[in-house]
Write an enzyme that holds these catalytic residues in place. Sequence first.
Site, short mmCIF file in Angstrom:
data_model
loop_
_atom_site.label_atom_id
_atom_site.label_comp_id
_atom_site.label_asym_id
_atom_site.label_seq_id
_atom_site.Cartn_x
_atom_site.Cartn_y
_atom_site.Cartn_z
CD GLU A 1 2.60 6.69 23.64
OE1 GLU A 1 2.69 5.39 23.26
OE2 GLU A 1 2.43 6.85 24.68
CD GLU B 1 7.34 6.40 26.15
OE1 GLU B 1 6.28 6.72 25.84
OE2 GLU B 1 8.30 6.36 25.24
#
Length: 693
Positions: A105, A125
């Site tokens: 990210e 995740e």
Amino acid sequence: MQSPVSVQKHGNIAVLLVDNPPVNALGAAVRNGLRDNLKQILADDQYAAVVLACAERTFISGADIREFGQNMHGASIDEINHLLENPTKPTVAAIHGVAFGGGLEVAMGCHFRIATKDAKLGQPEVKLGLIPGGGGTQRLPRAIGPERAVQLIVTGDAIGAEEALKLGLIQEIFTADPIAGGVAFAQKVLQERRPLKSLRSDDSKLAAARADRGIFTKAAAEAVKRNKGLEAPMACVEAVAWCLDVPFDEAIKREWDLFTRLRAGDQSKALRHVFFAERSGNKIEGVGPEVRPRKVQSVAIVGAGTMGRGIAMSFANAGVPVRLIDVAPAALEQGMKNIADTYASLSARGSLSPEEAEKRTRLIAGGGKLEDASDADLIIEAVFETMEIKKEVFSKLDAIAKPGAVLATNTSYLDVNAIADMTKRPSDVVGMHFFSPANIMKLCEIVRGRATSPEILATAVTVARRIAKVPVVVGVCHGFVGNRMLGVRILQARKMLLEGATPQQVDAVASKFGMMGPFAMGDMAGLDIGWRSRKDSGAKSPVEDALCEAGRFGQKTGAGYYRYEKGSRSPLPDPEVEALIVATSRKLNIARRSFSDQEIHERLIYPMINEGARILEEGMAARASDIDLVWLYGYGWPAQTGGPMYQADQIGLAQVTERLVYMSGVDGDKTLRPAPILERLAMSGEGFGSLAK
């Protein structure tokens, strides 16, 4: 305290270096260091560009998972990315090792991304019951398109640098060290005056799915179809879909809100327990950092049956050459053929390339005599589960194997100490219990014998990890951890049949929980296997013995606890079986009654928890979390519940104890009495987690 983020000056280029060993996790100190240093760099005219790089063996590997159970503080990824996306100074992420989760990210906040050829990138995740919370659900679709993005985010799979380059996630593959590679690329950007594009403002790869929503819907449906009972995969789809019709900043806010809701939920807590359980499993009593595993470059498997073939394929799948040995020529020929057929089938389905299938097939050589194992560094015995046969094999291997070879038995139940005693080197003997099908199932119980040396134990654990297994060290007892607890579960299931339940009722409760039912599983494995074993030992299972005497061995004969249509594996309730069960109950003078689904669930689960408590009490497992790993990776226990011992803590040990006392009273079964350690923990209000070593 010194910040884990520093700035190096390379001409007019600032290198923002993260050094947070061992894996550069994106904890609060790293996030604060990135934010504070970026502000200074952007305000300093001596710098024309910024390179984000990391020290040691990897880029930012992801978030610091330990923070998820606390109130997270410090700079957010969103703050950092706002600075990286500045319109005046180009920012370059130089990726090596892995860029996972928050690491990817942050990299996607940069204008440019470059990576080494062996780098891996992904958003895993979902494996922790979460969605990406730092903009991943919005930037990744803009980088590679929403169809591929939803697949990667829902599965948590990683991609290599070459695919990332083709998709547009990175702009270049480099071969230098990250600092040199990043600086060289930044200089090229400055010289060529490349325009600075941030992913937040680039919707070009969303156009096709915005015009035809079906493109995205089809990809999303394919991605989630194997995620029964899990909340996070559907949440990932929902979040990625926002990129098509919600403004970027609003979607980022929604993403964080959804992330925090999932983080507080039971499923994410359970999956994070599993994450830490795997890491706790690395701590093995008596095996300190000074203990070095032996080198294993050559492997031999004795026994070309189902287990032997699966174990051999596990090594070939990891690129390790292996020799498969069987003294019966027909068995060896059939074993080698089955392996070749399996790889050919995987290739035909597109799971493996033809080249890779051929490569793996060639890594497995056949051998027709035990002497073919004489040069192996590791010999794994996988012959019939009969003590006399295993003793004979180990006695012969002792005379054949070279000094220093690791001698491992794949026994499921038998006494590893008795097997080791057949050799003059019991310290070199260890159990390596693989689970069927061994080329697919991830668990390997590493059985520490009375004489097993720390070096051999470390070698077995290292080898298991090398072939992508989850090793769990256990002690010597009948059935070790997994099968010992399974035996309790099967016993209760069979007793419920005699007391009034039906196979389909029991299996339906198990299926709703997320596991295969015990009777459907028995039919799949073959009822005749246990029947033969019971005849040898004198044990009885009235219903199952009657089924086997009638030739009903399960799926392979078209009838077991269920009946099966020709060519089908779908179990169908059979009135003949129900009549047989009722007749058996009557013959044994057992009064039949009705069962609620709740009682069936408790009868299947609570006695297992009790047996797990006994296993801990006896020292057959080091930690309750090790027992959880055995059931998660060896028996398909639903990961979102964290495993049987973790789930017991969530239920409350006082309730588990109370219900076991009740069951024992109703059933007259003294084995259902709560284990002393369970009673002690229940009285103190503690859980199994309090026993963690």
